[in-house]
Scaffold this active site. Sequence first.
Site, PDB file in Angstrom:
ATOM      1  N   HIS A   1      -3.370   7.420  -3.620  1.00  0.00           N
ATOM      2  CA  HIS A   1      -3.151   6.366  -2.199  1.00  0.00           C
ATOM      3  C   HIS A   1      -3.962   4.571  -2.525  1.00  0.00           C
ATOM      4  O   HIS A   1      -5.228   4.768  -2.029  1.00  0.00           O
ATOM      5  CB  HIS A   1      -4.091   6.569  -0.506  1.00  0.00           C
ATOM      6  CG  HIS A   1      -3.785   6.259   0.438  1.00  0.00           C
ATOM      7  ND1 HIS A   1      -4.161   6.339   1.678  1.00  0.00           N
ATOM      8  CD2 HIS A   1      -2.846   5.296   0.827  1.00  0.00           C
ATOM      9  CE1 HIS A   1      -3.691   5.439   2.434  1.00  0.00           C
ATOM     10  NE2 HIS A   1      -2.578   4.855   1.417  1.00  0.00           N
TER      11      HIS A   1
ATOM     12  N   HIS B   1       2.841   7.482   7.902  1.00  0.00           N
ATOM     13  CA  HIS B   1       2.019   7.271   6.832  1.00  0.00           C
ATOM     14  C   HIS B   1       0.624   8.314   6.386  1.00  0.00           C
ATOM     15  O   HIS B   1       0.712   7.851   5.620  1.00  0.00           O
ATOM     16  CB  HIS B   1       2.141   5.925   6.490  1.00  0.00           C
ATOM     17  CG  HIS B   1       1.024   5.709   7.001  1.00  0.00           C
ATOM     18  ND1 HIS B   1       0.583   5.796   7.848  1.00  0.00           N
ATOM     19  CD2 HIS B   1       0.179   4.610   6.355  1.00  0.00           C
ATOM     20  CE1 HIS B   1      -0.483   4.915   8.571  1.00  0.00           C
ATOM     21  NE2 HIS B   1      -0.964   4.343   7.335  1.00  0.00           N
TER      22      HIS B   1
ATOM     23  N   CYS C   1       0.879  -0.921   0.122  1.00  0.00           N
ATOM     24  CA  CYS C   1       0.109   0.295   0.223  1.00  0.00           C
ATOM     25  C   CYS C   1       1.046   1.332  -0.020  1.00  0.00           C
ATOM     26  O   CYS C   1       1.863   1.606   0.919  1.00  0.00           O
ATOM     27  CB  CYS C   1      -1.161   0.202   1.616  1.00  0.00           C
ATOM     28  SG  CYS C   1      -1.908   1.051   1.369  1.00  0.00           S
TER      29      CYS C   1
ATOM     30  N   LYS D   1     -13.117   7.959  -4.417  1.00  0.00           N
ATOM     31  CA  LYS D   1     -12.786   6.677  -3.216  1.00  0.00           C
ATOM     32  C   LYS D   1     -14.198   5.713  -3.578  1.00  0.00           C
ATOM     33  O   LYS D   1     -14.990   6.224  -3.943  1.00  0.00           O
ATOM     34  CB  LYS D   1     -13.691   7.105  -1.181  1.00  0.00           C
ATOM     35  CG  LYS D   1     -12.460   8.287  -0.810  1.00  0.00           C
ATOM     36  CD  LYS D   1     -12.642   8.325   0.326  1.00  0.00           C
ATOM     37  CE  LYS D   1     -12.940   7.445   1.349  1.00  0.00           C
ATOM     38  NZ  LYS D   1     -11.510   6.625   1.880  1.00  0.00           N
TER      39      LYS D   1
ATOM     40  N   ALA E   1      -2.449  10.394   8.697  1.00  0.00           N
ATOM     41  CA  ALA E   1      -2.811  11.031  10.086  1.00  0.00           C
ATOM     42  C   ALA E   1      -2.451  10.373  10.887  1.00  0.00           C
ATOM     43  O   ALA E   1      -2.524   9.734  12.071  1.00  0.00           O
ATOM     44  CB  ALA E   1      -4.391  11.673   9.566  1.00  0.00           C
ATOM     45  N   GLY E   2      -3.680   8.893  10.785  1.00  0.00           N
ATOM     46  CA  GLY E   2      -3.414   7.822  12.068  1.00  0.00           C
ATOM     47  C   GLY E   2      -5.170   7.804  12.108  1.00  0.00           C
ATOM     48  O   GLY E   2      -5.748   8.904  13.287  1.00  0.00           O
TER      49      GLY E   2
ATOM     50  N   HIS F   1      -8.280   4.623   0.761  1.00  0.00           N
ATOM     51  CA  HIS F   1      -7.854   4.589  -0.806  1.00  0.00           C
ATOM     52  C   HIS F   1      -8.796   5.658  -0.954  1.00  0.00           C
ATOM     53  O   HIS F   1      -9.648   5.452  -0.524  1.00  0.00           O
ATOM     54  CB  HIS F   1      -7.394   3.391  -0.940  1.00  0.00           C
ATOM     55  CG  HIS F   1      -7.132   1.994  -0.385  1.00  0.00           C
ATOM     56  ND1 HIS F   1      -6.561   0.970  -0.804  1.00  0.00           N
ATOM     57  CD2 HIS F   1      -5.843   2.320   0.560  1.00  0.00           C
ATOM     58  CE1 HIS F   1      -5.805   0.324   0.117  1.00  0.00           C
ATOM     59  NE2 HIS F   1      -5.413   0.827   0.840  1.00  0.00           N
TER      60      HIS F   1
END
Lengths: 141, 503
Positions: free
Chosen positions: B265, B427, B128, B502, B429-430, B234
Amino acid sequence: MRKRRHRWLDHTSEVQLQVEAESLAGLAAEAGRALGLLLLRDEVHDVPARPEGPAREIQVESVDREALLVDWLNEILFLAEVERWVAVEFDILEISSTHLEARALGVPVEESPALVKAATFHGLAVEERAGGLQAEVIFDV
Amino acid sequence: MSRKERKARAHSPKAQAGNRPPAPPKAPPPSYPSVRLSPNLVEIPITARGDMNVPARVWADEELWKQISRDRTLHQLINVSTLPGITGTAQAMPDAHEGYGFPVGGVAAFRARDGIISPGGVGYDINCGVRLLASEIEAGELGHPRLESLIQDLGRAIPSGTGRGSHLRFAGEDLDRVLAEGCTYLAERGLATAEDLDTIEARGSLATADPRAVSDRARQRGGDQLGSIGSGNHFVEVQRVEKLFDLAAAEALRLRVGQVVILIHTGSRGLGHQVCTDYVRAMDAVMARHGIQLPDRELACAPFQSPEGQKYFGAMCAAANFAFSNRQAITWAAREVFRKTLGGQGGLRVIYDVAHNMAKLERHGEEDLVVHRKGATRAFGPSHPETPAIYKGIGQPVLIPGSMGTASYVLVGTDEGFDLSYGSTCHGAGRAMSRTAAKKVQSGAEVRKGLEDRGIVVRASVGELAEEAPYAYKDVDRVVEVVHQAGLARKVARLVPLGVIKG
């Protein structure tokens, strides 16, 4: 309305399923139905209790009871993505700690459900409880 | 509420609880002793739990440390610290959160000579990653009607689900070559340029890939998904460069304020998911033979030098090549749309493409290490041999997507970070909030309206929107600031969204 014996627990990033049943066969059937309904969430509003159409046979061989549950759910996921067919109702024909044979009824979908990547071993537990079994499985989404 | 949203709600995990009582609250996560080493770094000593092989470190300021301590992230990180052959410290980045096996945002390095490789340490979405494309157009020139049309055209050209709708089909020997050669093969097929390859991690082609180690099931599951985004977090976003922090680095990257860029992404789709499923199962079966005992079965692993370890490494690299090719195929589709919509202004240059779910064999000091980054971005400095020639003066670009509707960042790696964090950064914001909790805050329609009120064009299903709402994530500005202040990477540019596509 059919009584559901599963619920979804809070997890920061993934989806965690808790399921109860009187037997291992019931546990597999209920966990499979929970996954099927999750995969269908954007596609089908009223999922029939016993979908029409031909049944499919599913067989899984695993090293133990916990792995059997993970492999079973991953097989349902594989069928959903590859065959565009989401299994939601199961007759468990044979089951042991390492072997499962089932006849499944399902719902065809136009697009492969892309929501769930896999059933994982993390936090996996199949435990004896009063009146049956309880299992928890985390899905990577 | 729209019909589709009613459907989404009816089948949400919450609604499916049906006539069952609500779940009891989960037990609080275990607590561990810790010591703050600096304003942005906390260490959990090796003595915190009896089975740790190395200390654990978390890159976080006070606020992020509080957030990270709320769930089982630290417990999972300590589990990682027990794995055979781990060296230095097990690390979590400032965007870390609870995952499965490794925490998301986890970094761990294992000695190649006697350490392990773990499919669970890479995750199901192998490679990813993120790719940034720069256009030559200014956001001011685009205008809302043209932006709307651009987003809709991109959405049609880049399917979110399967390969259906995509014009690309790779099967049989073609798919084998994608798996073996990645973007090099796409260049041969006219779908990538030589310049594209220069600015992709490993040139989009890992030579250690072994297509023979990829099962038929993995090929069936994902073979037709090249050129698609997938679901979850993604996305493809059209963005505007809002602010520059480092003018020299921005100039080297040819980024300027107001410029329209595209952030992609996504990863290896169903093919990678199945590779991971296959090898977690395979390694689970052989661990006893290798004398490996684990605190968590999802950390299933094998010695890197064992046949099982090498086979997984070959399969993982093949899936990684598929993921690089996926982002390349999306790039090609985006270029066609830009050319059609914007004519001569349509050129889209690859600034960089970097993975954040991968195990790489890297030389660190005098040792070859298998560095696992799960939800962590590789960030090599200016002097590293793998930093592309055109970025030797500044360091490898690091691309940090924010949550939907918030800012994203371009940073560059530092030589200092190579020693501090095995050349790794955050990688994204989490996540800070579960999907169920996020849905309780706002419906998908409300999230959509909030984004549209800010002028952001949205093409997405409402169910996904509620789960991926900006408030479900940590503050990306704070996360990136920790990385910057700690010296793991340097801020170059802040990007803000104009439109999002999305699943």
